[in-house]
Structures are given as structure tokens and as C-alpha cells.
Design a protein around this motif. Structure first.
Motif, PDB file in Angstrom:
ATOM      1  N   LEU A  36       0.856  -1.181   0.000  1.00 38.33           N
ATOM      2  CA  LEU A  36       0.000   0.000   0.000  1.00 38.33           C
ATOM      3  C   LEU A  36       0.893   1.232   0.000  1.00 38.33           C
ATOM      4  CD1 LEU A  36      -2.760   1.442   0.346  1.00 38.33           C
ATOM      5  CD2 LEU A  36      -2.530   1.055   2.816  1.00 38.33           C
ATOM      6  N   VAL A  37       0.785   2.075  -1.030  1.00 41.80           N
ATOM      7  CA  VAL A  37       1.644   3.254  -1.124  1.00 41.80           C
ATOM      8  C   VAL A  37       0.832   4.512  -0.881  1.00 41.80           C
ATOM      9  CG1 VAL A  37       3.271   2.131  -2.673  1.00 41.80           C
ATOM     10  CG2 VAL A  37       1.396   3.439  -3.644  1.00 41.80           C
ATOM     11  N   THR A 192     -10.711   4.861   8.076  1.00 41.38           N
ATOM     12  CA  THR A 192     -10.495   3.465   7.692  1.00 41.38           C
ATOM     13  C   THR A 192      -9.076   3.024   8.030  1.00 41.38           C
ATOM     14  OG1 THR A 192      -9.941   4.119   5.422  1.00 41.38           O
ATOM     15  CG2 THR A 192     -12.227   3.472   5.864  1.00 41.38           C
ATOM     16  N   ALA A 193      -8.152   3.977   8.168  1.00 36.77           N
ATOM     17  CA  ALA A 193      -6.805   3.609   8.606  1.00 36.77           C
ATOM     18  C   ALA A 193      -6.838   3.023  10.006  1.00 36.77           C
ATOM     19  CB  ALA A 193      -5.889   4.819   8.565  1.00 36.77           C
ATOM     20  N   ALA A 194      -7.624   3.649  10.881  1.00 38.56           N
ATOM     21  CA  ALA A 194      -7.750   3.135  12.244  1.00 38.56           C
ATOM     22  C   ALA A 194      -8.600   1.874  12.282  1.00 38.56           C
ATOM     23  CB  ALA A 194      -8.356   4.206  13.144  1.00 38.56           C
ATOM     24  N   ALA A 200      -4.615  -4.737  10.960  1.00 42.00           N
ATOM     25  CA  ALA A 200      -3.853  -5.561  10.016  1.00 42.00           C
ATOM     26  C   ALA A 200      -2.361  -5.252  10.043  1.00 42.00           C
ATOM     27  CB  ALA A 200      -4.387  -5.332   8.597  1.00 42.00           C
ATOM     28  N   ALA A 201      -1.936  -4.357  10.923  1.00 38.80           N
ATOM     29  CA  ALA A 201      -0.577  -3.818  10.870  1.00 38.80           C
ATOM     30  C   ALA A 201       0.507  -4.871  11.036  1.00 38.80           C
ATOM     31  CB  ALA A 201      -0.417  -2.732  11.933  1.00 38.80           C
ATOM     32  N   ARG A 207       2.567  -4.477   3.462  1.00 42.48           N
ATOM     33  CA  ARG A 207       3.573  -3.448   3.690  1.00 42.48           C
ATOM     34  C   ARG A 207       2.997  -2.096   3.291  1.00 42.48           C
ATOM     35  NH1 ARG A 207       9.799  -3.261   1.301  1.00 42.48           N
ATOM     36  NH2 ARG A 207      10.595  -1.750   2.812  1.00 42.48           N
ATOM     37  N   VAL A 208       3.135  -1.103   4.163  1.00 45.24           N
ATOM     38  CA  VAL A 208       2.661   0.246   3.906  1.00 45.24           C
ATOM     39  C   VAL A 208       3.873   1.142   3.674  1.00 45.24           C
ATOM     40  CG1 VAL A 208       1.321   2.198   4.765  1.00 45.24           C
ATOM     41  CG2 VAL A 208       0.638  -0.134   5.363  1.00 45.24           C
ATOM     42  N   ARG A 209       3.903   1.784   2.494  1.00 42.30           N
ATOM     43  CA  ARG A 209       5.016   2.670   2.163  1.00 42.30           C
ATOM     44  C   ARG A 209       4.498   4.109   2.134  1.00 42.30           C
ATOM     45  NH1 ARG A 209       9.281  -0.264  -0.159  1.00 42.30           N
ATOM     46  NH2 ARG A 209      10.428   1.628   0.371  1.00 42.30           N
TER      47      ARG A 209
END
Length: 485
Positions: A36-37, A192-194, A200-201, A207-209
Motif C-alpha cells: 500500500l503506497v 479506515t486507517a484506524a 492488520a498492521a 507493507r505500507v510505504r
């Protein structure tokens, strides 16, 4: 050539309201690798719903030049952080109605989308036919006892004017005045990030870039094989078997055009190569024009950061009235507007806009032209809404709270107070392959190429008659399910 990183199964571009959902759902399969970028940082997943961190100098937003009408220029702010605009907005989370989805393809009927609305939420309120109990997104409403005095007076005034009370505006046919469903918990905004990405972290396959600015989608033989990004001072290609664009209704058409997908004449004029001529890219978008009616409060009311900016609304005849609980200066740092306001928004406008590239440089933000209030029908509808707002403010429930608004002042100030709800949608609309205005099919796959999908408000074929955030999350849930099938 930019350096190419190892292959992932899926690259998702944009960690906004849609991208966080798609990345989290697809990474539930431990055998699928997901990258996820996001161009912005990871600093605003939650925050008090009574403050919008989008003012001048905020690092959490993209800024685009906009034109509401010819000669009326504005700057459009959209979220640039993990969580996107849903991490910096007011927490309004009202679904589109059943009638809205009658204007979408048959595969997106209300019956078809309802399971995804229920899947995404935990909402303990209302009829269980319409609501979910175990979804990631918590839904709250301001109780009658906790309403701001302005909100309470507004409900009383609407009732006195003959408008019905609606306790649940997320029912399929909801009209009238009632409390706003909020993506919030105890006064804190939940993006939705929270809700999705946080749990899912720890997944090894996700992987979050952050700080990765997408420039274009990379194609080989008509298939998307990755995304070119600027990351840590270096240009790279993140290769993948599938690419999903969730860059928003401005960012997604911008990326498509810089990737060679869009109106051929516009791309050629800028010296961009044309891969697929899709005239609908960036064209014909919708948004809800809003005109605010200013007034003076006779009774001061200090602003509380944990109080919703919008606790109640009135939905009637294609108009939404919004009695804000605080001035824009109170809720947006750096904005010097101390006037109390009621917003009047057209929820089914005729006006259509366009997102236009200004140069061949992907770093150059496009121009957003709204063409608001071009039609006589839109002008008449807005005048009607403004008159209603003035009538409500002049009614007895508001008598002790506000100073009288001069007769005709609301309509007279229509153009001076014109703004946008920032609900831009439909810039890469869904439709049939042979429809030249369509950009994606009814499974949100980009027409004319392989391996590329879109999951944000740009795909809406018709803008909902409510704010689009809840519908955007539903779309992302459904696109994730399509990709997982």
C-alpha cells in the motif's frame, strides 16, 4: 530506467478511505502479498471530530487549484495522509439511499450493496435489517440529550415547518431531519486507517510505504505490471500482478492520464503517449455545491473539540441543510472565519465538472473545474433552499439563540457564499465497455487494459444524494471482494 522492486501480488495506490479497506481485506489471505503506497505521512488516523486539520500550511492535505464558476477560483484540499480525507473530515457517514442506487448499474442495486454496508459497520442503533454488528467501522450519533443548542433548535424548527423526524438517516429511504451517523467513537474520528489498517498492521504480507508519490501506472503489452513512484529521493517501479488505484476522484484520473489512459486529444496536446483513448477520464464529475447562510448568535457557545461539527441535518427535496455547531474559524486552524453558518447543499445538481491536466509533469496538480449553478434548475433549487434556511433561522425555536437575519439576505448572498462540499465523485465513472463516457466496468476494472482496478469515489456513475464517505467505503469493500473472487 527507474529501479524495479520485487513483485508483489497487489499494489494499492493511495491509503485513503478506499485504499486502507482494499489493502486490509486483500491481505487477509496470508498467501497474497500487498503493498500500500501513500504520498503522505502516517500521522492522522484519528483525531477529535470537532477539528479539521486542513487549513493553510497543513501537511495532511493535497491542494488543487479549483474553479467553482468562471472567475471564481478556490483551492481544493483533499487528504494526504494514511486514512485520506476520512482522517481529516467531520465524521459525516450517511449512506446513499435506495433511490440513488436505482440510477447505478443493476449489479449495484441497493439489494446488492446492502450486505457490504452492513459488513463494514458496527452500528448498535436502528432496525437490524439495515445495520451490521461486527464490522470494522464504529457508527455513532449524537443523542438528543447531548445536542448543541443550535442542533436542538434546528430540529424543533424543522418539525414546526412540517418536516418529519428521522432517527436513522441510514435507512434506505431516509428523508427528514435527524441525527447524523458519524464514523466516530467518544468524540474521536475513526478513519479506515484506524478501523481497517490498524488491526492488520502486524501481517507479514502487508507493507505500507508512506512518502511514496505515485507518478504513473506501468504497462507491458496492455497489462498493468506496477507503479512508478518517487520514494526517499529515488524513482522506483513497484512491480505487481494487480494494481488498484485508490487515489481519490482527483488523483485517480490524474494518474490514469499520466499513464496514457484518457481523452486522447488532451493527452496528445500535452505530449503524453496515448495507451487507451477513454474520453470519460476526468470528465463529467459531480459534487454538491454548498452556499452558507451566515448569522450572529445571541447566546455565545464555546466550541468543544470533541463535539461533532454537524450533529443533525435536514434531507428534503434534493436539498441538505447543515446547521454547523461552530464557525469554520473554530474548526479549521488558520481560517479566520468566526461567522456562525447554516449550509445549504444541492444533493442532486445538474452541474458537471472536469479534472484537466495542466502539463505533462505528474507533480503539477490538475485544475478542477466545477461549473456550479450553470443551469436555471440548479439556481432555482439553491434559492429555494436558501429561503428555507432563512425561514428556519427566523422561526421561534431560534428566537433566543440568534439575531434576526435580514429578509432576503440569504438569497442575495448566494454567489458570494458559494462553496463546495468536497464530495467530488464520478471522474472515472462506471459503465458499459461501449459507453465512451465510462472508464471502469461494473466490477471497477479499467476498460481497455488488464490488471488495473479503481476503488474510490471516482467510479460512482451517479453521485449519491448524501455525502459519499460511507458509500466510498462500501465500494472499496465490494472491489476487494471482486478481486478476491
Amino acid at each position: 530506467m527507474p529501479a524495479a522492486e520485487p513483485v508483489a501480488d497487489v499494489v494499492v495506490v493511495g491509503a485513503g478511505s478506499g485504499g486502507c479497506v482494499v489493502a486490509a481485506r486483500l491481505s487477509e489471505n496470508p498467501d497474497r502479498t500487498v503493498v500500500l503506497v501513500e504520498a503522505g505521512s502516517d500521522g492522522a488516523r484519528t483525531g477529535p471530530i470537532g477539528t479539521l486539520p486542513v487549513g493553510p500550511g497543513s501537511p495532511l492535505v493535497w491542494r488543487y487549484p479549483g474553479e467553482l464558476q468562471p472567475g471564481r477560483d478556490v483551492v481544493i484540499a483533499r487528504g494526504r495522509t494514511v486514512g485520506g480525507s476520512g482522517a481529516v473530515n467531520g465524521g459525516y457517514f450517511v449512506r446513499g439511499t435506495a433511490a440513488d442506487f436505482e440510477r447505478w448499474p443493476a449489479t449495484w442495486s441497493y439489494a446488492a450493496v446492502l450486505p457490504y454496508f452492513r459488513k463494514l459497520e458496527t452500528d448498535p442503533f436502528g432496525d437490524r435489517r439495515w445495520h451490521g454488528d461486527g464490522g470494522p467501522m464504529p457508527i455513532a450519533r449524537t443523542t438528543d440529550a447531548a445536542l448543541h443548542s443550535i442542533s436542538a433548535a434546528f430540529l424543533d424548527a424543522a418539525a414546526s415547518a412540517g418536516f418529519g423526524y428521522r432517527a436513522d438517516l441510514n435507512e434506505p429511504d431516509a428523508t427528514g431531519a435527524g441525527p447524523v451517523p458519524l464514523n466516530a467513537h467518544r468524540g474521536t474520528r475513526v478513519s479506515t486507517a484506524a478501523a481497517y489498517l490498524g488491526p492488520a498492521a502486524d501481517r507479514a504480507n502487508l507493507r505500507v510505504r508512506t512518502g511514496a508519490v505515485a507518478r504513473r501506472v506501468v504497462f507491458e503489452a496492455g497489462r498493468a505490471v506496477g507503479v512508478e513512484v518517487d520514494l526517499a529521493g529515488e524513482r522506483r517501479v513497484l512491480r505487481a500482478r494487480t494494481v488498484v488505484l485508490c487515489a481519490g476522484a482527483v488523483g485517480t484520473p490524474q494518474l490514469l492520464m499520466h499513464s496514457g489512459i484518457g481523452p486522447a486529444q488532451q493527452l496528445s496536446r500535452l505530449g503524453l503517449s496515448v495507451l487507451v483513448d477513454r474520453p470519460g477520464v476526468g470528465q463529467g464529475f459531480e459534487d454538491h455545491p454548498e452556499v452558507t447562510v451566515g448569522y450572529r448568535r445571541a447566546v455565545p457557545s464555546p466550541h468543544a473539540r470533541g463535539r461533532a461539527i454537524l450533529e443533525v441535518v435536514l434531507e428534503a427535496d434534493g436539498i441538505e441543510l447543515r446547521p454547523y455547531t461552530a464557525s469554520f474559524g473554530d474548526i479549521i486552524p488558520g481560517v479566520g472565519d468566526s461567522v456562525a453558518r447554516i449550509g445549504v447543499a444541492l444533493m442532486r445538481p445538474e452541474s458537471r465538472g472536469e479534472v484537466v491536466l495542466r502539463s505533462a509533469d505528474p507533480a503539477d496538480p490538475p485544475l478542477v473545474r466545477y461549473h456550479y449553478l450553470r443551469s436555471a434548475a440548479d439556481q432555482a433549487a439553491m434559492r429555494s433552499g436558501l429561503e428555507l434556511a432563512q425561514d428556519l433561522l427566523s422561526s421561534s425555536p431560534f428566537a433566543r439563540l440568534v439575531e434576526p437575519v435580514p429578509t432576503g439576505a440569504a438569497v442575495a448572498g448566494m454567489l458570494d457564499n458559494l462553496g463546495t462540499s468536497m464530495h467530488l465523485s464520478g471522474s472515472c465513472r462506471m459503465g458499459a465497455d461501449d459507453d465512451p463516457t465510462a472508464v471502469v466496468d461494473d466490477r471497477c476494472r479499467v476498460i481497455g487494459v488488464e490488471g488495473l482496478s479503481v476503488a474510490d469515489t471516482s467510479v460512482m456513475p451517479v453521485l449519491t444524494s448524501r455525502g459519499p464517505h460511507a458509500t466510498a467505503v462500501m465500494i472499496a469493500e465490494r472491489v476487494a471482494a471482486f478481486l478476491d473472487a
